[in-house]
Design a protein around this motif. Structure first.
Motif, short mmCIF file in Angstrom:
data_model
loop_
_atom_site.label_atom_id
_atom_site.label_comp_id
_atom_site.label_asym_id
_atom_site.label_seq_id
_atom_site.Cartn_x
_atom_site.Cartn_y
_atom_site.Cartn_z
N LYS A 1 0.99 -1.12 -0.04
CA LYS A 1 -0.08 -0.14 0.09
C LYS A 1 0.98 1.19 -0.01
O LYS A 1 0.21 2.37 -0.07
CB LYS A 1 -0.95 -0.09 1.15
N ILE A 2 2.05 0.96 0.05
CA ILE A 2 2.86 2.19 0.30
C ILE A 2 4.30 2.25 -0.78
O ILE A 2 5.18 2.85 -0.40
CB ILE A 2 3.59 2.25 1.92
N LEU A 3 3.81 1.81 -1.79
CA LEU A 3 5.05 1.84 -2.79
C LEU A 3 5.33 2.92 -3.43
O LEU A 3 5.18 3.48 -4.84
CB LEU A 3 4.68 0.67 -4.08
N THR A 4 5.58 4.22 -2.55
CA THR A 4 5.99 5.25 -3.37
C THR A 4 7.53 5.58 -2.52
O THR A 4 7.69 5.15 -1.42
CB THR A 4 4.97 6.49 -3.14
N PRO A 5 8.31 6.30 -3.38
CA PRO A 5 9.70 6.65 -2.71
C PRO A 5 9.63 7.06 -1.31
O PRO A 5 10.36 6.85 -0.36
CB PRO A 5 10.41 7.33 -3.65
N GLU A 6 8.65 8.21 -1.10
CA GLU A 6 8.68 8.98 0.09
C GLU A 6 8.26 7.96 1.29
O GLU A 6 9.11 8.10 2.44
CB GLU A 6 7.57 10.21 -0.09
N LEU A 7 7.16 7.19 1.00
CA LEU A 7 6.65 6.37 2.18
C LEU A 7 7.57 5.28 2.33
O LEU A 7 7.89 4.79 3.42
CB LEU A 7 5.33 6.02 1.76
N ILE A 8 8.34 4.69 1.44
CA ILE A 8 9.18 3.73 1.59
C ILE A 8 10.49 4.14 2.34
O ILE A 8 10.90 3.36 3.36
CB ILE A 8 9.78 3.02 0.15
N ASP A 9 10.65 5.17 2.32
CA ASP A 9 12.00 5.97 2.92
C ASP A 9 11.89 5.88 4.48
O ASP A 9 12.30 5.43 5.21
CB ASP A 9 12.28 7.16 2.47
N ILE A 10 10.30 6.12 4.69
CA ILE A 10 10.02 6.19 6.16
C ILE A 10 9.90 4.93 6.85
O ILE A 10 10.37 4.65 7.99
CB ILE A 10 8.52 6.93 6.23
N ALA A 11 9.31 3.85 6.06
CA ALA A 11 9.05 2.57 6.43
C ALA A 11 10.57 1.97 6.70
O ALA A 11 10.71 1.13 7.68
CB ALA A 11 8.27 1.69 5.45
#
Length: 570
Positions: free
Chosen positions: A124-134
């Protein structure tokens, strides 16, 4: 006698007096598949696997969509505070323990598959910004994350002592590793090749401590070819091996073994690291999911030949899953080749068709070959989004949209999708495509459709003569599922052709000219094919898109206005 045992004896009968030497050390099966998660682990399934020649069992399906609530991570079978439902976690662990006990009783080596480091809700979070956080939260550079997996592996062996081996995804399967070019402060600036081997060594050392004869198998999915080559010199060499998709981009039924696969096996062999190739061995594959009964045993044989003849290969592994106690000529072909790569494909096909008898066997052989050609010529290499084809992952439905001309190529912000996979897939980004791209897809789909229709006709002929189960039931299911697949293939053909003809007509309109009658004639002809395809009855208009019949009426009422607003290239 069980059908699998009977047919294995049939096609091995000619060599009964010769010594049989297994072609592979590791022959790994998965009971159940994402389209049919039938994980009975009963005597029928286990005996069928024995008959087919498998020696290792992966105990969970381990698929991103989590069919039947199957575990993807260690955290799915061991409760970690704040992650998941404790009752469901306990239930999953109980299932794995029971399966491991049954598998060991039947003499199988056992394997549990998981992703680490776990990233919550990855899909559900396959965007660079959200991946960086995770990935910052779950960085393998952090000692507390390393300690967590040391503890979980020790708990795994203590709770499931019958477990021999583990398989680890460091990307995908709800797992991801921080990007050195991203914005996570712990991982940025440090190449993956300097981070992942140490993590794998920690996991391997821990597993060897609690399971001295066990193996840690790493699947370097989502990682670029260059990164994998760079990591090989730093990987563990004891109790450690690699599972590889049979090409850098995917497991593909008709495209096994590329230069990356051969290079990786060779480089690993230099360090005595075993490698197992992942292929499709059953009639259910990810490419045609949710369909489960499309036979093309020649392609399975060619997969096993391609992987098995790579020097120093250690084994083969089913990638999608199987229901082993159901009649499946693809699995029977796999069994023959796993026992002896040198068996003749043609002779084995003849043996597999013998139970149909006489003229029916010729029709079945012709259907298998037409299916193999129809699958082979389809443009699987255009985009990964032609996976799960009848499920419309590509965004093109039988009742397709009309506003834009676009075939999506983007999948995930991972190293390999941003680099090496371009060598296998024509499009891996969300990009504007040339009319020649659409024409290529259209023409290959037309050829594929032609051969799939031939296969359907041969199955119909065979069904007039075959009335005995399980053969009659399987033939009918194959015929019906090929019809579903062919309708989807024709829908893609029509979409691409309609888009290109609209493009050509729009050029004339934009130049202030009338649309040539020849282009109108060609457009109406493909729309007639689209209309007939939508009336075949295998697909519903789930999204309520205008039908081809409605759109043809709209076009004929105002061709100039129609081409200005439909199939705009994006």
């Amino acid at each position: 006698m069980h059908w699998a045992a009977l047919l294995v004896l049939l096609f091995l009968g000619g060599a009964c007096c010769e010594q049989q030497v297994d072609s592979f050390e590791y022959k790994i099966a998965i009971v159940g598949n994402p389209s049919d998660p039938d994980m009975r682990y009963d005597s029928s399934q286990m005996q069928a696997l024995k008959n087919l020649g498998f020696n290792t069992l992966q105990l969970n399906i381990a698929w991103g969509a989590r069919p039947a609530d199957e575990p993807l991570n260690l955290e799915d079978i061991f409760y970690v505070e704040g992650i998941g439902d404790p009752e469901k976690v306990a239930e999953r662990l109980a299932n794995i323990k029971k399966r491991a006990q049954i598998a060991k009783k039947w003499g199988f080596r056992t394997l549990f598959h998981f992703g680490a480091p776990r990233v919550d809700s990855l899909y559900k979070i396959l965007t660079p910004e959200l991946i960086d956080i995770a990935t910052e939260k779950n960085s393998i550079q952090k000692q507390e994350i390393v300690d967590k997996y040391v503890d979980l592996l020790k708990r795994l062996k203590a709770e499931v002592p019958e477990l021999d081996d583990i398989e680890i995804y460091t990307f995908d399967q709800e797992a991801w590793v921080g990007n050195e070019f991203g914005n996570g402060p712990t991982d940025r600036d440090i190449p993956l090749a300097e981070r992942i081997p140490g993590f794998l060594k920690m996991l391997t050392d821990t597993w060897r401590e609690v399971s001295p004869d066990g193996m840690v198998w790493w699947e370097p999915w989502e990682i670029s070819a260059g990164q994998i080559y760079a990591m090989i010199p730093s990987l563990p060499t004891e109790n450690f091996g690699l599972f590889l998709h049979s090409n850098i981009a995917e497991v593909q039924l008709s495209r096994p073994v590329d230069v990356w696969f051969k290079n990786t096996v060779r480089l690993c062999a230099e360090r005595e690291i075993p490698v197992v190739g992942e292929i499709f061995m059953a009639s259910a594959t990810e490419e045609v999911a949710p369909l489960t009964c499309i036979a093309a045993p020649r392609l399975v044989a060619e997969e096993l030949d391609a992987v098995g003849r790579v020097p120093r290969i250690a084994g083969v592994k089913e990638y999608f899953g199987m229901v082993p106690d159901r009649y499946d000529p693809n699995l029977l072909m796999a069994a023959a080749k796993m026992r002896n790569l040198d068996v003749s494909i043609e002779e084995t096909l003849q043996k597999l068709a013998e139970p149909y008898g006489g003229a029916a066997s010729k029709e079945v052989l012709a259907a298998w070959e037409a299916s193999a050609i129809g699958l082979s010529v389809f443009p699987w290499d255009a985009t990964w989004r032609f996976r799960n084809l009848p499920a419309n992952v590509s965004g093109i439905e039988v009742f397709h949209k009309w506003d834009v001309a676009h075939i999506e190529g983007a999948v995930a912000p991972s190293p390999s999708w941003k680099s090496t996979r371009r060598s296998l897939f024509m499009t891996t980004e969300s990009e504007s495509l040339d009319p020649w791209f659409f024409e290529d897809i259209e023409l290959r789909c037309a050829t594929s459709s032609e051969w799939l229709l031939k296969a359907i006709r041969h199955y119909k002929n065979a069904l007039e003569q075959v009335k005995v189960e399980p053969y009659s039931v399987y033939l009918n299911e194959n015929k019906e599922q090929l019809s579903v697949l062919e309708q989807m293939v024709t829908a893609i053909r029509c979409y691409c052709r309609e888009a290109n003809l609209t493009y050509l007509m729009r050029k004339h309109v934009e130049a202030g000219n009338q649309i040539p009658q020849d282009l109108i004639r060609r457009f109406e002809a493909i729309m007639q094919i689209d209309m007939a395809n939508q009336k075949k009855g295998y697909a519903e208009n789930v999204y309520g898109n205008p039908t081809a019949e409605e759109m043809l009426e709209s076009f004929q009422a105002d061709p100039t206005g129609w081409v200005a607003t439909n199939f705009v290239y994006r």
